[in-house]
Design a protein around this motif. Structure first.
Motif, short mmCIF file in Angstrom:
data_model
loop_
_atom_site.label_atom_id
_atom_site.label_comp_id
_atom_site.label_asym_id
_atom_site.label_seq_id
_atom_site.Cartn_x
_atom_site.Cartn_y
_atom_site.Cartn_z
N PRO A 44 48.76 37.97 54.42
CA PRO A 44 49.46 36.75 54.01
C PRO A 44 48.53 35.59 53.62
N PRO A 45 47.48 35.28 54.42
CA PRO A 45 46.57 34.22 53.95
C PRO A 45 45.84 34.58 52.66
N ILE A 46 45.47 35.85 52.48
CA ILE A 46 44.84 36.27 51.23
C ILE A 46 45.80 36.07 50.06
N ALA A 47 47.07 36.48 50.27
CA ALA A 47 48.07 36.36 49.20
C ALA A 47 48.25 34.91 48.78
N ARG A 48 48.32 34.00 49.73
CA ARG A 48 48.51 32.60 49.37
C ARG A 48 47.24 32.02 48.73
N ALA A 49 46.08 32.54 49.12
CA ALA A 49 44.83 32.07 48.51
C ALA A 49 44.72 32.48 47.05
N ILE A 50 45.32 33.62 46.68
CA ILE A 50 45.26 34.08 45.28
C ILE A 50 46.55 33.80 44.54
N SER A 51 47.44 32.96 45.15
CA SER A 51 48.71 32.54 44.53
C SER A 51 49.67 33.71 44.29
N LEU A 52 49.67 34.69 45.20
CA LEU A 52 50.60 35.81 45.12
C LEU A 52 51.85 35.46 45.92
N PRO A 53 53.05 35.51 45.30
CA PRO A 53 54.29 35.16 46.02
C PRO A 53 54.49 36.01 47.26
N ASP A 54 55.15 35.44 48.27
CA ASP A 54 55.34 36.12 49.55
C ASP A 54 56.05 37.47 49.39
N ALA A 111 37.72 36.14 44.31
CA ALA A 111 36.65 35.65 43.43
C ALA A 111 37.17 35.28 42.05
N ARG A 112 38.49 35.44 41.82
CA ARG A 112 39.15 35.08 40.55
C ARG A 112 38.67 35.94 39.38
N TYR A 113 38.28 37.19 39.68
CA TYR A 113 37.94 38.10 38.59
C TYR A 113 39.18 38.57 37.84
N TYR A 114 40.32 38.56 38.51
CA TYR A 114 41.57 38.91 37.86
C TYR A 114 42.70 38.15 38.55
N GLY A 115 43.86 38.15 37.91
CA GLY A 115 44.97 37.33 38.36
C GLY A 115 45.80 37.97 39.46
N PRO A 116 46.84 37.24 39.92
CA PRO A 116 47.67 37.72 41.03
C PRO A 116 48.37 39.05 40.75
N ALA A 259 53.73 36.47 60.29
CA ALA A 259 52.60 35.64 59.87
C ALA A 259 53.08 34.44 59.05
N PHE A 260 54.01 34.68 58.12
CA PHE A 260 54.57 33.57 57.35
C PHE A 260 55.32 32.61 58.27
N TYR A 261 56.10 33.16 59.20
CA TYR A 261 56.88 32.35 60.14
C TYR A 261 55.95 31.46 60.97
N THR A 262 54.85 32.04 61.43
CA THR A 262 53.90 31.29 62.24
C THR A 262 53.25 30.17 61.43
N MET A 263 52.82 30.49 60.21
CA MET A 263 52.17 29.48 59.38
C MET A 263 53.12 28.34 59.06
N ASP A 264 54.37 28.64 58.76
CA ASP A 264 55.33 27.60 58.39
C ASP A 264 55.81 26.80 59.60
N LYS A 265 56.02 27.48 60.72
CA LYS A 265 56.51 26.76 61.90
C LYS A 265 55.44 25.88 62.51
N ASN A 384 61.22 39.54 53.46
CA ASN A 384 60.58 38.44 52.74
C ASN A 384 61.52 37.78 51.75
N ALA A 385 62.41 38.56 51.13
CA ALA A 385 63.38 37.96 50.21
C ALA A 385 64.34 37.05 50.98
N LEU A 386 64.84 37.52 52.13
CA LEU A 386 65.70 36.66 52.96
C LEU A 386 64.94 35.42 53.40
N TYR A 387 63.68 35.61 53.75
CA TYR A 387 62.86 34.49 54.21
C TYR A 387 62.76 33.40 53.13
N GLU A 388 62.54 33.82 51.89
CA GLU A 388 62.38 32.86 50.79
C GLU A 388 63.70 32.25 50.35
#
Length: 421
Positions: A44-54, A111-116, A259-265, A384-388
Motif C-alpha cells: 500500500p505505501p508503494i502503491a501510493r508513492a507511485i500514484s497507483l489507485p487503492d 524510480a519513475r522509469y515507467y508509469g502506474p 493497511a489503508f484503514y490504519t493509514m487513514d484512521k 477495496n472497492a467498498l472502501y473507496e
C-alpha cells in the motif's frame, strides 16, 4: 549391521529424521507467510508513492488468488503421484522468482522509469507466477504432514504447521518496518527473494522422502480414476470447504484493507504507515501463533466447535476494529482476530483431513489450500472497492455479517454435526 541390532539407536535416528522433516516443511510455509505478510504491509505505501489507485492493489492480489485456487488442487493431486518433496520445492522456487520479479518492477516504479499502469501489469504478472506455481508448496506440505502423522495427532501437527505461516506473518511485518525505515521500501522485497532461494535449496537437499500412504489395489484404482474437484463435491468434505472459503473471504477483505484503514484512521503514510500497519499484522499473527502452538494442543474441542468459536471471535474482533481510535485499539482488534482465525482454520482443515482416506490426502490438501485462497479472488477487489466507494467501515460491516453467518452455519450444518457429534 542390521537396523534392529541397535533398536534404541534406530529409534533416535528415525525421530531425528521426523523432526528434521517437520522443521523443513515448517520453514517452507514460514517463508511463504513471511513474504505474503510483508507484501500486505509494504505494497500500500508503494502503491501510493507511485500514484497507483487503492483498488489496483487489490487487483494485484486477485490475479494471484484466482490462479492459486485453480492450481492448488492440481499440485496436491500431483504430489500423490510424484511425491511431496519435489512439489514443495517447486513452489518455493516459483515464489523466489515471483518475489524477484516483483522487486524489479516496484523499484522501477519508484524510480519513475515507467508509469502506474505499467507497474500494475508487472506486479500482477509477478504475482501470477506465485499463484500458478508457488501454490504447489502449501498442499504438498500439508499432505506430507498428513502422511507422517497418526490421526490422533493430526490436529496438533497440522495446527503446528499452520503456525509456520503465522510465525512468518509475525516476523515479516517486523522486518518490513525495520528494513523499510532504514533502507527504503524495496529492501523487504529483496530480502524475501533471497530467503525463498535459501529455503528452496534446503528443501531440495535435506527433506527426507515421505513414505507412500498405505493403499490396496482398490484404493489405487480409485485414486487413478478420481479428481480433486470431484472430491470437492463429496458430502464428507463439502461443508468444511464451504466454511473455509467463507473464512478466506473475510480474511482477504480484512487483510487487504487494514493497511489503508490504519493509514487513514491514524493519518500517516509512507514508511510510518508501513510501520503501524506492520505492528497490527504482527499483533494478529502473534495471537494466532499462541493459539495454534499453545492453546490447540491443550483444549478438548471437536473441529465443529473450533469452527463456531473461531468465527464468532473473528466477528467480535471486527467490531473492536471499528470502535478503535488509536494504534493500541487496532492492535487489540488484530490480536482478537488472530485468536479467532487460529481456531477456525485448523478446525476446518483437520476435520476435512480426517474425513478422507490416506490416498486422498494430497487431493484434499489441494482443496483446503484452494478454499483458503478462494476468498482472495474477490475480496481484494470487493474490499477495496467498498472502501473507496462506501467508506472505510463498509468492508468491515460486510465481514461481520460473513463471520456471524459462518458461525451459525458451522453450528447448524447437519454434515458437520454428524462428523463431530
Amino acid at each position: 549391521m542390521r537396523k534392529y541390532d541397535f533398536p534404541f539407536a534406530h529409534t533416535l535416528v528415525m525421530r531425528w529424521r521426523a523432526e528434521r522433516a517437520f522443521a523443513l516443511t515448517f520453514c517452507a510455509l514460514f517463508v511463504v507467510g513471511f513474504g505474503n505478510s510483508m507484501l500486505l504491509a509494504v505494497l500500500p505505501p508503494i502503491a501510493r508513492a507511485i500514484s497507483l489507485p487503492d483498488r489496483f492493489v487489490g487487483a494485484v492480489f486477485s490475479v494471484s488468488a484466482l490462479l492459486w485456487v485453480l492450481t492448488s488442487p492440481y499440485w496436491g493431486r500431483l504430489s500423490d503421484r510424484l511425491g511431496r518433496r519435489p512439489i514443495i520445492a517447486l513452489g518455493l522456487w516459483a515464489f523466489a522468482v515471483s518475489m524477484g520479479l516483483f522487486t524489479l518492477v516496484a523499484a522501477g516504479g519508484l524510480a519513475r522509469y515507467y508509469g502506474p499502469i505499467a507497474c500494475f501489469l508487472g506486479m500482477a504478472s509477478a504475482r501470477a507466477v506465485f499463484g500458478a506455481i508457488g501454490s504447489a508448496t502449501s498442499p504438498a506440505a500439508q499432505a506430507y504432514i498428513a502422511d507422517t502423522s497418526p490421526p490422533h495427532l493430526r490436529l496438533r501437527q497440522l495446527g503446528a504447521l499452520t503456525s509456520a505461516f503465522a510465525l512468518g506473518s509475525v516476523i515479516g511485518p517486523a522486518f518490513c518496518a525495520a528494513l523499510a525505515a532504514r533502507f527504503g521500501l524495496i529492501s523487504p522485497l529483496a530480502f524475501t527473494t533471497g530467503l525463498a532461494i535459501l529455503a528452496g535449496l534446503a528443501l531440495n537437499f535435506l527433506l527426507p522422502k515421505a513414505p507412500p500412504p498405505e493403499r490396496n489395489a482398490q484404493d489405487t484404482q480409485l485414486q487413478a480414476s478420481s479428481s480433486a474437484w470431484r472430491l470437492a463435491r463429496d458430502p464428507r468434505v463439502r461443508s468444511y470447504l464451504v466454511f473455509g472459503a467463507g473464512i478466506s473471504l473475510a480474511v482477504g477483505v480484512l487483510a487487504q484493507t487494514f493497511a489503508f484503514y490504519t493509514m487513514d484512521k491514524l493519518n500517516v503514510s509512507g514508511s510510518a504507515g508501513a510501520a503501524r500497519s506492520a505492528a497490527g499484522f504482527s499483533a494478529g499473527a502473534i495471537s494466532l501463533l499462541i493459539v495454534q502452538l499453545l492453546v490447540l494442543p491443550r483444549i478438548r474441542l471437536d473441529n465443529r466447535k473450533l469452527m463456531v468459536l473461531g468465527a464468532g471471535l473473528a466477528a467480535l474482533s471486527v467490531v473492536v476494529q471499528i470502535a478503535a481510535h488509536d494504534l493500541i485499539g487496532l492492535m487489540a482488534s488484530q490480536a482478537l482476530q488472530g485468536m479467532g482465525f487460529g481456531l477456525a482454520r485448523p478446525g476446518f482443515s483437520t476435520g476435512a483431513s480426517l474425513a478422507v482416506k490416506p490416498y486422498e490426502q494430497g487431493a484434499l490438501a489441494g482443496l483446503v489450500v484452494a478454499a483458503n485462497g478462494a476468498g482472495f479472488v474477490i475480496s481484494p477487489l470487493a474490499g477495496n472497492a467498498l472502501y473507496e466507494v462506501a467508506g472505510m467501515n463498509a468492508p468491515l460491516v460486510l465481514c461481520i455479517a460473513v463471520l456471524a453467518g459462518l458461525a451459525l452455519f458451522a453450528f447448524t450444518d447437519r454434515a458437520l454435526r454428524r462428523a463431530n457429534p
